[in-house]
Write an enzyme that holds these catalytic residues in place. Structure first.
Site, PDB file in Angstrom:
ATOM      1  N   HIS A 118      -9.289   1.233   6.679  1.00 26.99           N
ATOM      2  CA  HIS A 118      -9.653   2.557   6.171  1.00 26.99           C
ATOM      3  C   HIS A 118      -8.468   3.485   6.398  1.00 26.99           C
ATOM      4  CE1 HIS A 118     -12.385   5.883   5.064  1.00 26.99           C
ATOM      5  NE2 HIS A 118     -11.640   6.570   5.918  1.00 26.99           N
ATOM      6  N   CYS A 119      -7.933   4.008   5.304  1.00 29.17           N
ATOM      7  CA  CYS A 119      -6.741   4.864   5.375  1.00 29.17           C
ATOM      8  C   CYS A 119      -7.178   6.321   5.476  1.00 29.17           C
ATOM      9  CB  CYS A 119      -5.864   4.646   4.142  1.00 29.17           C
ATOM     10  SG  CYS A 119      -4.345   5.630   4.170  1.00 29.17           S
ATOM     11  N   PRO A 120      -6.877   7.012   6.579  1.00 29.36           N
ATOM     12  CA  PRO A 120      -7.260   8.431   6.681  1.00 29.36           C
ATOM     13  C   PRO A 120      -6.453   9.334   5.763  1.00 29.36           C
ATOM     14  CG  PRO A 120      -5.952   7.769   8.583  1.00 29.36           C
ATOM     15  CD  PRO A 120      -6.220   6.519   7.794  1.00 29.36           C
ATOM     16  N   ASN A 123      -8.175   8.959   2.549  1.00 29.34           N
ATOM     17  CA  ASN A 123      -9.606   9.240   2.711  1.00 29.34           C
ATOM     18  C   ASN A 123     -10.428   8.218   1.933  1.00 29.34           C
ATOM     19  OD1 ASN A 123     -11.875  10.563   3.679  1.00 29.34           O
ATOM     20  ND2 ASN A 123     -11.931  12.037   1.990  1.00 29.34           N
TER      21      ASN A 123
END
Length: 311
Positions: A118-120, A123
């Site tokens: 999950h890439c912050p 998003n």
């Protein structure tokens, strides 16, 4: 008579004095107990406070026995579902079939096909349908930052030298104008616009170089994973499985590894020689190979391998 009055008055004064002392001690004791209570409550809140805790966290904790029961029951009896989805297990969060290479994202609160992470910054989760776009973004961004850093090297040094010259001139002007009045002070050598211009160039070069190093390292790491035919999550799973089988005298083989060249072909969607130009060098919106639900051997792989539904 007077002696009795004096004795009575002395006794009354002593009684009133004792009453006042008792009230003061009682007030001090109540205040001290209140302070201890506030201090203890503050310490307790500091130890157990969690800014990420909410109603969903409490529900997850309450449903943890149900998750454990679903996970172990499905492992014991096997997956018995009337569904068109080729599942290898059941997601204990979604309580739904989970295909191979699928993992649950606690942030997105859903299962993602071929989930990598999950890439912050995006998003969003990086998975089966956007992994190639994510890698292309890292590749082109790194190349652009490297180009900007190399081409702006001379401009960076000129701006840096100008800033150092500003500092030296400011120090020299302070010594000269120490005994002068305000009307005799000379104007500044560099204007505010020139200072901001030089500092902006230095900031832009440092930013481009930092992004090139950080994003370039991440791109190289994903390149290694793609070459091995695994994702970031599968790397940890495969490492544990490889260690477990090594203790039993067995060798672990990744069923989704088609060789370095084959893995890149599957990842980039290259099926013919022409696709190296139309799908790799040129912008393309083609879909990745497969639906993400089943993982059969791609037709571009010459060496056929038996697909295994593991992980």
């Amino acid at each position: 008579m007077r002696s009795r009055q004096r004795m009575y008055s002395a006794v009354m004064r002593f009684f009133l004095k004792c009453l006042r002392i008792g009230q003061r001690r009682r007030f001090w004791l109540t205040k001290h107990v209140g302070q201890l209570w506030l201090y203890g409550r503050l310490c307790l809140r500091s130890l157990v406070y969690n800014s990420f805790a909410n109603g969903d966290t409490a529900l997850d904790a309450l449903f943890e026995p149900i998750y454990w029961l679903v996970d172990h029951v499905t492992r014991w009896f096997g997956v018995q579902l009337k569904s068109d989805v080729a599942a290898v297990s059941i997601c204990r969060k979604c309580i739904s079939p989970k295909p191979a290479r699928t993992h649950h994202c606690s942030i997105c609160n859903r299962c993602v096909l071929k989930m990598d992470h999950h890439c912050p910054w995006l998003n969003n989760c990086v998975g089966h349908f956007n992994h190639r776009y994510f890698f292309s973004f890292m590749l082109f961004m790194t190349m652009g930052c490297i180009y900007s850093s190399v081409s702006g090297w001379d401009l960076f040094w000129e701006a840096y030298a100008a800033i150092e010259k500003m500092k030296l001139l400011d120090k020299g002007r302070l010594h000269v104008t120490a005994n002068q009045t305000y009307s005799q002070t000379p104007p500044p050598t560099f204007s505010f616009r020139q200072r901001a211009f030089h500092k902006s160039i230095v900031y832009a070069w440092v930013l481009c170089s930092s992004v090139a190093l950080a994003l370039g390292a991440l791109m190289l790491w994903h390149s290694v994973l793609i070459t091995r035919g695994e994702t970031s999550i599968e790397r940890h799973i495969n490492r544990k499985e490889r260690k477990r089988l090594r203790l039993k005298g067995k060798v672990f083989r990744n069923p989704y590894n088609y060789g370095p060249l084959g893995n890149w072909k599957v990842f980039l969607g290259v099926e013919t020689q022409r696709h190296w130009v139309t799908r790799v060098l040129l912008p393309s919106t083609h879909s990745p190979y497969g639906s993400g639900l089943t993982w059969d051997t791609p037709p571009c792989i010459v060496q056929q391998k038996t697909p295994l539904l593991t992980i």
